[in-house]
Structure formats: C-alpha cells, structure tokens
Design an enzyme around this catalytic site. Sequence first.
Site, PDB file in Angstrom:
ATOM      1  N   HIS A  39     -24.821  35.907 -30.364  1.00 49.52           N
ATOM      2  CA  HIS A  39     -23.867  36.141 -29.272  1.00 49.52           C
ATOM      3  C   HIS A  39     -24.410  35.565 -27.981  1.00 49.52           C
ATOM      4  O   HIS A  39     -25.618  35.298 -27.865  1.00 49.52           O
ATOM      5  CB  HIS A  39     -23.642  37.653 -29.090  1.00 49.52           C
ATOM      6  CG  HIS A  39     -24.876  38.345 -28.621  1.00 49.52           C
ATOM      7  ND1 HIS A  39     -25.821  38.848 -29.495  1.00 49.52           N
ATOM      8  CD2 HIS A  39     -25.375  38.562 -27.374  1.00 49.52           C
ATOM      9  CE1 HIS A  39     -26.824  39.357 -28.804  1.00 49.52           C
ATOM     10  NE2 HIS A  39     -26.586  39.198 -27.504  1.00 49.52           N
ATOM     11  N   HIS A  59     -26.861  31.923 -22.596  1.00 49.43           N
ATOM     12  CA  HIS A  59     -27.685  31.504 -23.734  1.00 49.43           C
ATOM     13  C   HIS A  59     -27.328  32.307 -24.980  1.00 49.43           C
ATOM     14  O   HIS A  59     -26.671  33.351 -24.879  1.00 49.43           O
ATOM     15  CB  HIS A  59     -29.168  31.770 -23.407  1.00 49.43           C
ATOM     16  CG  HIS A  59     -29.448  33.244 -23.338  1.00 49.43           C
ATOM     17  ND1 HIS A  59     -29.202  33.985 -22.198  1.00 49.43           N
ATOM     18  CD2 HIS A  59     -29.885  34.134 -24.277  1.00 49.43           C
ATOM     19  CE1 HIS A  59     -29.479  35.256 -22.442  1.00 49.43           C
ATOM     20  NE2 HIS A  59     -29.901  35.375 -23.699  1.00 49.43           N
TER      21      HIS A  59
HETATM   22  O1  ACK Z   1     -30.284  38.032 -26.266  1.00 50.53           O
HETATM   23  P1  ACK Z   1     -29.583  38.781 -25.247  1.00 50.53           P
HETATM   24  O2  ACK Z   1     -28.730  38.089 -24.257  1.00 50.53           O
HETATM   25  O3  ACK Z   1     -30.578  39.769 -24.489  1.00 50.53           O
HETATM   26  O4  ACK Z   1     -28.701  39.897 -25.946  1.00 50.53           O
HETATM   27  C1  ACK Z   1     -29.299  41.158 -25.887  1.00 50.53           C
HETATM   28  C2  ACK Z   1     -28.267  42.211 -25.556  1.00 50.53           C
HETATM   29  O5  ACK Z   1     -28.306  42.387 -24.149  1.00 50.53           O
HETATM   30  C3  ACK Z   1     -28.525  43.551 -26.240  1.00 50.53           C
HETATM   31  O6  ACK Z   1     -29.807  43.999 -25.960  1.00 50.53           O
HETATM   32  C4  ACK Z   1     -29.300  41.554 -23.567  1.00 50.53           C
HETATM   33  N1  ACK Z   1     -29.994  42.358 -22.552  1.00 50.53           N
HETATM   34  C5  ACK Z   1     -30.796  43.439 -22.727  1.00 50.53           C
HETATM   35  N2  ACK Z   1     -31.195  43.927 -21.545  1.00 50.53           N
HETATM   36  C6  ACK Z   1     -30.636  43.143 -20.588  1.00 50.53           C
HETATM   37  C7  ACK Z   1     -30.664  43.129 -19.167  1.00 50.53           C
HETATM   38  N3  ACK Z   1     -31.334  44.044 -18.475  1.00 50.53           N
HETATM   39  N4  ACK Z   1     -29.964  42.171 -18.530  1.00 50.53           N
HETATM   40  C8  ACK Z   1     -29.277  41.241 -19.208  1.00 50.53           C
HETATM   41  N5  ACK Z   1     -29.199  41.203 -20.543  1.00 50.53           N
HETATM   42  C9  ACK Z   1     -29.868  42.131 -21.227  1.00 50.53           C
HETATM   43  C10 ACK Z   1     -30.205  41.127 -24.677  1.00 50.53           C
END
Ligand code: ACK
Length: 222
Positions: A69, A153
């Site tokens: 995703h 990303h």
């Molecule tokens: O790979 P990602 O974009 O990085 O997808 C996962 C998703 O949310 C579920 O954990 C993203 N994620 C986790 N914490 C944060 C945060 N503080 N800010 C932005 N994205 C986050 C994580």
Amino acid sequence: VPLEEMSLPLFFGWFLLPGIQDKVRCTSMDFLKTLDTLEAFKKHLPDFTVEAEKEVDLEQYFQANGALHCTTKFCDYGKAEGAKEYADKPAVKELYGSAFELSLSALFVTPRTVGARVSLSEDQLTLWPADAEKEAVPLVPAAATLPAGSRAHITLGCAEGVEPQQTGFDLLEILALQQEGQEGELVEEMELGSLAYYGKGRWLLSLREPVSAQACFSSLYG
Ligand code: ACK
C-alpha cells in the site's frame, strides 16, 4: 482499543490490487537479487552493514510485511495529529473506495528499508495530507523544502527491528540530496533502469518504464 475510538482507521491509503502486488514483489525481488551481486554494491558493502560481512543476501536481509500500500494519512485510530481533519476532507469522503492508477517511478534500497517511490498525479495529490513532508522534518530537515507528495512510497521490506514508516524518511533523504544537486554516482544501466549510489548505503533505481499499479483508496483498521 475501546469501541468509541475505533471510528478512525489505523491509516488511509491506496491498496494495490492482488495481481499487481505479485508483480511489484517480483520486480523488487529481481532487483535485490541483482543488486547484491554487483561489484559496486560489494565495494560499498561497509556503508551498508556494520557487520564485517563479505556478502549480504538482500532477499533475506529485508522482511516483507502485509499488503502492499501507499499510506496517505496515518491516523492511529484518531490519536495522530490531524487525523479527524483528514478523514473529514471532502476529497477523502468522495474518493473513498475508488480505483486509481499509481505510478511507481523508482525503487530504492537503504540499510534500513527497501521501497518504491510513488509519483502522484494532480488528482491523487488531492488526497495527500498537507503536512506529510513537514512531519518528517525532525528526521530529514530538508523535507521542509520538498514538494508535496515527495514522501509517497510503498514499503517493500524492512531490516530487522526497523519500523515501516522509516521507508518514507529514507526516500525523503534521497530526494533531498537530489534537490541539493547531487545526482548520485551513476553505477550501472540495468534492464529495469539506471542505478545510482547516494552514499551511506543508499541506492536508487530510476525505472525506465514506470510501473503502473492499480490501487483502491481505502483504509485499514488492522
Ligand atoms: O510503510 P508505511 O507507509 O509505514 O505503512 C505503514 C502504516 O502506516 C501502518 O503502520 C505507516 N506509519 C506508521 N507510523 C506512521 C507515522 N507516524 N507517520 C506516517 N506513517 C506511519 C507505516
């Protein structure tokens, strides 16, 4: 989590459809398989791993996690700053459940993460939170001056003990270097595109043909 706090998801984002997930995973695997055999990669191995290893198997080094995703807004069930405001945006409500074509323009590898850069279209940017890049400033100061959508990303894998949100920070670091005028050291023309090295174990493969990935804008409660 109490039920009343469950009204907002863990995060909103574009979720790749199953067929294209397989394709992207295969492309990523092929890239990792090739990268760790390159002389240039071996030459820079000490930048990549602190351990005194002669070789690293990148396919083993990174662990894949869950459905592919592209996160738009991390809401943490409403606890994250701006979560409610994001969920209430007209574009978010209107486009929830709609299909999109994401353009994957590059793959990158660092000692922490492997990911794909998503180049968002004007339409897709209507779903991008205004503060996504600013949130990264404590870790990547130059993110303040990067255009909206720079952090977009898909996490393809993380090294042991690394959180997936690191992937976006790693991408921003590379884009910040590019913005400063560092084009990276062109290492090799690969079948998939041109591979450049940005120091400190950071590699970027600019795809010759961007991968078009069908995705649904939705959310995950997890
Ligand atoms: O790979 P990602 O974009 O990085 O997808 C996962 C998703 O949310 C579920 O954990 C993203 N994620 C986790 N914490 C944060 C945060 N503080 N800010 C932005 N994205 C986050 C994580």
